[in-house]
Write an enzyme that holds these catalytic residues in place. Structure first.
Site, PDB file in Angstrom:
ATOM      1  N   ASP A 225       0.871  -1.175   0.000  1.00 20.45           N
ATOM      2  CA  ASP A 225       0.000   0.000   0.000  1.00 20.45           C
ATOM      3  C   ASP A 225       0.904   1.219   0.000  1.00 20.45           C
ATOM      4  O   ASP A 225       1.464   1.606   1.027  1.00 20.45           O
ATOM      5  CB  ASP A 225      -0.918   0.004   1.222  1.00 20.45           C
ATOM      6  CG  ASP A 225      -2.000   1.083   1.121  1.00 20.45           C
ATOM      7  OD1 ASP A 225      -1.813   2.025   0.321  1.00 20.45           O
ATOM      8  OD2 ASP A 225      -3.012   0.991   1.838  1.00 20.45           O
TER       9      ASP A 225
ATOM     10  N   GLU B 287      -0.150   4.197  -1.032  1.00 20.44           N
ATOM     11  CA  GLU B 287      -1.203   5.207  -1.059  1.00 20.44           C
ATOM     12  C   GLU B 287      -1.794   5.329  -2.456  1.00 20.44           C
ATOM     13  O   GLU B 287      -1.095   5.368  -3.453  1.00 20.44           O
ATOM     14  CB  GLU B 287      -0.723   6.570  -0.563  1.00 20.44           C
ATOM     15  CG  GLU B 287      -1.863   7.566  -0.315  1.00 20.44           C
ATOM     16  CD  GLU B 287      -2.946   7.038   0.636  1.00 20.44           C
ATOM     17  OE1 GLU B 287      -3.756   6.178   0.208  1.00 20.44           O
ATOM     18  OE2 GLU B 287      -2.991   7.483   1.797  1.00 20.44           O
ATOM     19  N   ASN B 288      -3.118   5.309  -2.486  1.00 22.71           N
ATOM     20  CA  ASN B 288      -3.903   5.352  -3.724  1.00 22.71           C
ATOM     21  C   ASN B 288      -3.618   4.154  -4.619  1.00 22.71           C
ATOM     22  O   ASN B 288      -3.674   4.247  -5.838  1.00 22.71           O
ATOM     23  CB  ASN B 288      -3.660   6.657  -4.486  1.00 22.71           C
ATOM     24  CG  ASN B 288      -4.092   7.862  -3.692  1.00 22.71           C
ATOM     25  OD1 ASN B 288      -5.137   7.836  -3.041  1.00 22.71           O
ATOM     26  ND2 ASN B 288      -3.301   8.914  -3.716  1.00 22.71           N
TER      27      ASN B 288
ATOM     28  N   GLY C 104      -4.176   4.597   5.330  1.00 21.28           N
ATOM     29  CA  GLY C 104      -3.573   5.850   5.763  1.00 21.28           C
ATOM     30  C   GLY C 104      -4.573   6.919   6.131  1.00 21.28           C
ATOM     31  O   GLY C 104      -4.284   7.803   6.945  1.00 21.28           O
ATOM     32  N   ASP C 105      -5.766   6.873   5.517  1.00 21.44           N
ATOM     33  CA  ASP C 105      -6.802   7.867   5.815  1.00 21.44           C
ATOM     34  C   ASP C 105      -7.875   7.305   6.751  1.00 21.44           C
ATOM     35  O   ASP C 105      -8.993   7.793   6.776  1.00 21.44           O
ATOM     36  CB  ASP C 105      -7.440   8.373   4.522  1.00 21.44           C
ATOM     37  CG  ASP C 105      -8.122   7.258   3.724  1.00 21.44           C
ATOM     38  OD1 ASP C 105      -8.004   6.074   4.120  1.00 21.44           O
ATOM     39  OD2 ASP C 105      -8.765   7.565   2.702  1.00 21.44           O
TER      40      ASP C 105
END
Length: 288
Positions: free
Chosen positions: A120, A122-123, A197-198
């Site tokens: 991961d 991010e995105n 992460g979010d």
């Protein structure tokens, strides 16, 4: 379980994750008694992550940042991660994370097998290369060793193994993704467990032990770690469910939980799927 202790001198303990960009409500701690196993002949406990559970430390010590180098209870929701993430609980862009993911979510089609270890960053959950890698066929053993390493500027690698026997399999070892933002990486240095992460917290998974390194470990070091893990002798301690424990019964498609309407307790009280409200109307015990 409100705190997971870092046994190194860094003292990067993990506490219950606060709200974030995907879910503004703070997460819940995992049931400390829900995942007993045997390791080295002793009864120990893992972390049984249900949807809505998650841990985080945004103020870490010694975790890689920027482009510095780093080191069957699953579902297809985001994101059962362990590793490096944003320090503000938000999705701040490509390359801001460097975390291990384990599950069946296929972010870049086509995918092969599963559940699989992915990166991961991010995105995107990268099975290898620019995302899709059918050579990453997954690992379905009862206990899985998952490894991700990333030198921050050119290369990353994904490995997995059966934590009870055998050696590691290299699922990918090559260039960082060519999409904008991943080369160089822009890691921020928070530590997460069981979430994205979010604060994307719809995932489920089981976690026993982990380590994050600053630097790019050699294949020999990783092989030695796998041999050490196998030597411990992980085995199932008891049959799920645990007597006396309570659980959220989560629909893996919707992420909603089984709810007793109006907290009713009388015979004939209807049950429904509902969003998690952090109350006892949505906690259930299961007779072994």
């Amino acid at each position: 379980m409100v705190r997971i202790y870092d046994q190194t001198s860094r003292h990067n303990d993990l506490t219950i994750a606060p709200g974030g960009g995907a879910n503004p409500t703070a997460d819940q701690g995992a049931n400390a008694a829900a995942l007993p196993v045997t390791a080295g002949g002793h009864k120990v406990y893992g972390v049984y992550i249900s949807a809505g559970n998650g841990y985080r430390n945004n103020a870490t010590n010694g975790v890689a940042t920027g482009s510095q180098p780093e080191g069957t209870h699953v579902n297809n929701r985001c994101c059962f991660d362990y590793g490096n993430a944003e320090t503000n609980n938000m999705d701040t862009g490509n390359g801001d994370m460097d975390a291990i993911y384990f599950g069946t979510l296929c972010w870049f089609s086509p995918c092969a097998g599963g559940p699989r270890v992915a990166a991961d960053l991010e995105n995107g959950l990268f099975a290898g290369g620019n995302g899709s890698s059918t050579a990453n066929t997954g690992r379905s053993s009862a206990f899985v060793t998952a490894m991700l390493k990333n030198n921050g500027t050119s290369t990353y690698a994904i490995k997995d193994g059966n934590a009870q026997s055998g050696s590691l399999a290299t699922r990918y070892n090559g260039a960082l993704p060519t999409q904008a933002g991943y080369d160089p990486m822009t890691k921020q240095g928070a530590i997460i467990l069981g979430i994205g992460g979010d604060n994307s917290n719809g995932s489920v998974g089981s976690f026993f032990e982990g380590v994050m390194t600053s630097g790019y470990p050699s294949d020999a070091t990783e092989n030695a770690v796998q041999a050490n893990v196998v030597s411990v002798g992980y085995s199932k301690s008891v049959t799920f469910p645990v007597n006396g424990a309570t659980y959220r019964l989560t629909n893996l498609t919707s992420g909603k939980v089984l709810d007793a309407v109006n907290c009713g307790t009388a015979n004939g009280t209807p049950a429904r799927l509902w969003m998690w409200l952090n109350n006892t109307c949505q906690l259930w015990s299961i007779a072994p």
